[in-house]
Design an enzyme around this catalytic site. Structure first.
Site, PDB file in Angstrom:
ATOM      1  N   ASP A  96      83.510  45.195  10.572  1.00  0.00           N
ATOM      2  CA  ASP A  96      82.126  44.953  11.266  1.00  0.00           C
ATOM      3  C   ASP A  96      81.487  46.394  11.563  1.00  0.00           C
ATOM      4  O   ASP A  96      82.012  47.263  11.172  1.00  0.00           O
ATOM      5  CB  ASP A  96      82.320  44.259  12.743  1.00  0.00           C
ATOM      6  CG  ASP A  96      81.120  43.842  13.387  1.00  0.00           C
ATOM      7  OD1 ASP A  96      80.077  43.279  12.736  1.00  0.00           O
ATOM      8  OD2 ASP A  96      80.968  44.173  14.650  1.00  0.00           O
ATOM      9  N   ARG A  97      79.989  46.207  11.826  1.00  0.00           N
ATOM     10  CA  ARG A  97      79.402  47.497  12.028  1.00  0.00           C
ATOM     11  C   ARG A  97      79.171  47.877  13.700  1.00  0.00           C
ATOM     12  O   ARG A  97      79.945  48.690  14.048  1.00  0.00           O
ATOM     13  CB  ARG A  97      78.160  47.519  11.347  1.00  0.00           C
ATOM     14  CG  ARG A  97      77.339  48.877  11.217  1.00  0.00           C
ATOM     15  CD  ARG A  97      75.986  48.659  10.787  1.00  0.00           C
ATOM     16  NE  ARG A  97      75.116  48.296  11.987  1.00  0.00           N
ATOM     17  CZ  ARG A  97      73.764  48.427  11.904  1.00  0.00           C
ATOM     18  NH1 ARG A  97      73.338  48.424  10.571  1.00  0.00           N
ATOM     19  NH2 ARG A  97      73.019  47.915  12.881  1.00  0.00           N
ATOM     20  N   ASP A  98      78.335  47.085  14.382  1.00  0.00           N
ATOM     21  CA  ASP A  98      78.193  47.502  15.476  1.00  0.00           C
ATOM     22  C   ASP A  98      79.263  47.127  16.677  1.00  0.00           C
ATOM     23  O   ASP A  98      80.051  46.048  16.652  1.00  0.00           O
ATOM     24  CB  ASP A  98      76.935  46.706  16.147  1.00  0.00           C
ATOM     25  CG  ASP A  98      75.609  47.290  15.324  1.00  0.00           C
ATOM     26  OD1 ASP A  98      75.565  48.348  14.772  1.00  0.00           O
ATOM     27  OD2 ASP A  98      74.800  46.202  14.669  1.00  0.00           O
TER      28      ASP A  98
ATOM     29  N   GLY B 118      71.585  47.888  20.416  1.00  0.00           N
ATOM     30  CA  GLY B 118      70.808  46.657  20.198  1.00  0.00           C
ATOM     31  C   GLY B 118      69.784  46.812  19.222  1.00  0.00           C
ATOM     32  O   GLY B 118      68.920  47.702  19.287  1.00  0.00           O
TER      33      GLY B 118
ATOM     34  N   CYS C 255      72.658  29.564   7.694  1.00  0.00           N
ATOM     35  CA  CYS C 255      73.386  30.186   6.526  1.00  0.00           C
ATOM     36  C   CYS C 255      74.736  30.029   6.446  1.00  0.00           C
ATOM     37  O   CYS C 255      75.458  30.097   7.359  1.00  0.00           O
ATOM     38  CB  CYS C 255      72.690  31.700   6.381  1.00  0.00           C
ATOM     39  SG  CYS C 255      73.478  32.720   7.163  1.00  0.00           S
TER      40      CYS C 255
END
Length: 179
Positions: A9-11, A19, A98
């Site tokens: 994952d990134r954040d 944010g 999605c």
């Protein structure tokens, strides 16, 4: 040396999350990220980022801004000899339904179609249960980062094998499985 994959994952996994990052100047690596990934690189891992970025569909981040943010993250990691092979991005919101928005497996499915890894040679790491759940169907072992101090609520996915305070500890766990 066997080549394996780490799906990240990134954040709040690789970088601080102020944010909806749309300014590359705001990208800051979290403690332990560079050292943990360096150890895993030396052990033959390649790195891929799978990230939900609903700020795109919300109009808060443009595709160009996202590319610049990813270039900055790649540069910071590159200073430590770490290369992100590819960024897989879901630009949708939860309500869009999605198949690529984590916890759904769409990003993992695309990764597996595009690359020649056996799922036992992969780990998926993130700071939310939804990050780990994205790899559950493919039976990719998951590691949950709990750097925020409070564990996420919800049932643990079947593929969750470890909880770690940071990426450096997660890397040590992965490497301990080699012994």
């Amino acid at each position: 040396m066997k080549v394996r994959a780490l799906l990240l994952d990134r954040d709040d996994t690789l970088n601080e999350d102020p944010g909806y990052i749309n300014d590359p100047g705001l990208v800051r690596l979290l403690p332990g990220v560079a050292s943990g990934l360096e150890r895993l690189r030396e052990a033959g891992f390649k790195f891929y980022v799978l990230t939900n970025q609903s700020g795109i569909s919300r109009g808060m981040i443009s595709s160009e801004q996202l590319e610049r943010v990813h270039a900055r993250l790649s540069g910071l990691l590159g200073d430590h000899g770490i290369r992100i092979e590819k960024f897989y991005v879901c630009p949708h919101r939860d309500e869009d339904g999605c198949s690529c928005r984590k916890p759904r497996p769409g990003l993992v499915d695309v990764f597996l179609r595009e690359n020649q890894y056996a799922t036992p040679d992969c780990f998926i790491i993130g700071d939310k249960l939804r990050d780990i759940q994205a790899g559950e169907q493919a039976e990719i072992r998951g590691i949950l980062l709990e750097s925020g101090g409070r564990p996420p609520s919800g049932a643990d996915p079947k593929n969750l094998v470890f909880r770690a305070p940071d990426l450096e500890t997660a890397a040590a766990f992965i490497l301990s499985l080699e012994k």
